[in-house]
Design a protein around this motif. Sequence first.
Motif, PDB file in Angstrom:
ATOM      1  N   LEU A 287       0.837  -1.192   0.000  1.00  0.00           N
ATOM      2  CA  LEU A 287       0.000   0.000   0.000  1.00  0.00           C
ATOM      3  C   LEU A 287       0.870   1.240   0.000  1.00  0.00           C
ATOM      4  O   LEU A 287       2.013   1.206   0.479  1.00  0.00           O
ATOM      5  N   CYS A 288       0.348   2.295  -0.580  1.00  0.00           N
ATOM      6  CA  CYS A 288       1.004   3.600  -0.512  1.00  0.00           C
ATOM      7  C   CYS A 288      -0.105   4.634  -0.417  1.00  0.00           C
ATOM      8  O   CYS A 288      -0.905   4.783  -1.350  1.00  0.00           O
ATOM      9  N   THR A 289      -0.173   5.318   0.720  1.00  0.00           N
ATOM     10  CA  THR A 289      -1.242   6.293   0.937  1.00  0.00           C
ATOM     11  C   THR A 289      -1.062   7.479  -0.010  1.00  0.00           C
ATOM     12  O   THR A 289       0.049   7.765  -0.464  1.00  0.00           O
ATOM     13  N   GLY A 290      -2.167   8.161  -0.297  1.00  0.00           N
ATOM     14  CA  GLY A 290      -2.100   9.336  -1.185  1.00  0.00           C
ATOM     15  C   GLY A 290      -2.093   8.894  -2.629  1.00  0.00           C
ATOM     16  O   GLY A 290      -2.967   8.164  -3.064  1.00  0.00           O
ATOM     17  N   ALA A 291      -1.055   9.344  -3.364  1.00  0.00           N
ATOM     18  CA  ALA A 291      -0.950   9.022  -4.789  1.00  0.00           C
ATOM     19  C   ALA A 291       0.285   8.170  -5.003  1.00  0.00           C
ATOM     20  O   ALA A 291       1.399   8.686  -4.977  1.00  0.00           O
ATOM     21  N   GLY A 292       0.098   6.861  -5.209  1.00  0.00           N
ATOM     22  CA  GLY A 292       1.272   5.977  -5.283  1.00  0.00           C
ATOM     23  C   GLY A 292       1.357   5.158  -6.547  1.00  0.00           C
ATOM     24  O   GLY A 292       2.030   4.126  -6.572  1.00  0.00           O
ATOM     25  N   ALA A 293       0.695   5.607  -7.620  1.00  0.00           N
ATOM     26  CA  ALA A 293       0.704   4.810  -8.853  1.00  0.00           C
ATOM     27  C   ALA A 293       2.126   4.603  -9.374  1.00  0.00           C
ATOM     28  O   ALA A 293       2.421   3.582  -9.989  1.00  0.00           O
ATOM     29  N   GLU A 294       3.020   5.532  -9.103  1.00  0.00           N
ATOM     30  CA  GLU A 294       4.388   5.424  -9.621  1.00  0.00           C
ATOM     31  C   GLU A 294       5.144   4.235  -9.001  1.00  0.00           C
ATOM     32  O   GLU A 294       6.187   3.832  -9.510  1.00  0.00           O
ATOM     33  N   PHE A 295       4.618   3.694  -7.881  1.00  0.00           N
ATOM     34  CA  PHE A 295       5.316   2.580  -7.226  1.00  0.00           C
ATOM     35  C   PHE A 295       4.687   1.221  -7.539  1.00  0.00           C
ATOM     36  O   PHE A 295       4.984   0.235  -6.878  1.00  0.00           O
ATOM     37  N   LEU A 296       3.816   1.211  -8.524  1.00  0.00           N
ATOM     38  CA  LEU A 296       3.139  -0.021  -8.930  1.00  0.00           C
ATOM     39  C   LEU A 296       4.149  -1.133  -9.259  1.00  0.00           C
ATOM     40  O   LEU A 296       3.980  -2.281  -8.849  1.00  0.00           O
ATOM     41  N   SER A 297       5.248  -0.772  -9.919  1.00  0.00           N
ATOM     42  CA  SER A 297       6.222  -1.796 -10.294  1.00  0.00           C
ATOM     43  C   SER A 297       6.929  -2.365  -9.063  1.00  0.00           C
ATOM     44  O   SER A 297       7.322  -3.534  -9.051  1.00  0.00           O
ATOM     45  N   PHE A 298       7.082  -1.555  -7.993  1.00  0.00           N
ATOM     46  CA  PHE A 298       7.700  -2.060  -6.761  1.00  0.00           C
ATOM     47  C   PHE A 298       6.785  -3.116  -6.130  1.00  0.00           C
ATOM     48  O   PHE A 298       7.248  -4.139  -5.644  1.00  0.00           O
ATOM     49  N   ALA A 299       5.466  -2.816  -6.141  1.00  0.00           N
ATOM     50  CA  ALA A 299       4.496  -3.750  -5.556  1.00  0.00           C
ATOM     51  C   ALA A 299       4.523  -5.065  -6.337  1.00  0.00           C
ATOM     52  O   ALA A 299       4.489  -6.154  -5.765  1.00  0.00           O
ATOM     53  N   LYS A 300       4.614  -4.947  -7.659  1.00  0.00           N
ATOM     54  CA  LYS A 300       4.661  -6.142  -8.522  1.00  0.00           C
ATOM     55  C   LYS A 300       5.938  -6.940  -8.261  1.00  0.00           C
ATOM     56  O   LYS A 300       5.912  -8.151  -8.058  1.00  0.00           O
TER      57      LYS A 300
END
Length: 369
Positions: A287-300
Amino acid sequence: MAKAKEIYKIIEQIAPLCLAEDWDNSGLQIGSYDQDVKKVLLALDVTNEVVQEAIEKGVQLIVSHHPFIFNGIKSLCVDNGKGELVAQLIKNNISVYSAHTNLDSAKFGLNHYIASQLGIKATEPLVQSDQDQLFKLVIFSPQNFSQKILNILGENGAGLLGKYSHSSFRTAGKSTFKPLEGSQPHFGTINKVETVIEDRIETIIDRHLIKTILPILKEVHPYEEMAYDLYPLDPLISKNENGLGKIGYLDNPMSAQDFIDLIKESLGVSFVRTAGPVPEKIEKVALCTGAGAEFLSFAKFKGADAYITGDLKYHEAQNAKENNLWVIDAGHFGTEKNVVYLLKDHLQSHCPFIEIMTSENIKSFFDIY
Ligand SMILES: [Zn+2]
């Protein structure tokens, strides 16, 4: 009652300013370090409604998550907009302090708080911060002064090892020195080599504390020149627990629908949007609160079954689908509005004599029809 600066220091215990992103503007926005504070109002954003509420309730300090002054101010017209709010805040002696990305990235900050609300355990940062690093600090002290040095170290956060504070190790040994002309030695005679028994005190210290603790130690140490060493520790043993976002595990795997229900109930949001393929079971969650779409690849990359964030744009949803990752957009507001309860818990336990209120005007800028 407390001085405003004491409250800022207490907030910085969980949200050290050195963790703020370069583009951010956390810290004091408007007002004073020295004013007396009896009442604090906590808010997500400093809006007109929040300022009016602060005036009506007679608070001296507003603490917000989003910085009130973000992009800089080139002129200050007090007739309307932000300028009018600035004028009202100053006229009413209200200070504004913001803890933004430093609170997002802190080990026990907003992402940790929201992860706990969702029952996500054994968390680690999604994107590790490079701002924090452990050092070994060694100080040489006359033996009758060692306890004072140890107290200062412990009270200021050095020696924190997991769930133990005030950790240190001490050995006695001989130190030698020759005071030169012009020196004012605590022991010894000018131009004569002296030998004294001193303690070598070792502890560990976070990088961000060094700038605070060393001047205090130098101020109280009895020697004109305080001898000390500072060694960076290998990152393998000084695991960095600060960073944006969190990733961890649910106690029991659950279905996608149950997980959505859990998010809605825990965060108090009426709806979520999702993108990407829906997994059968959810166990590992980023999870990333706020706006975290840029970290989608980290989650993947870190193997999350689901990634919760906010502010997902259309083509970021496409990105989720292409990366085969289920992304849940619970809203920028939805993932951050509970920040006031994190701040309230922390401030109430450290400032019992101050009235801490959460704003009645924590509202999203969006309307849903
Ligand atoms: Zn935000």
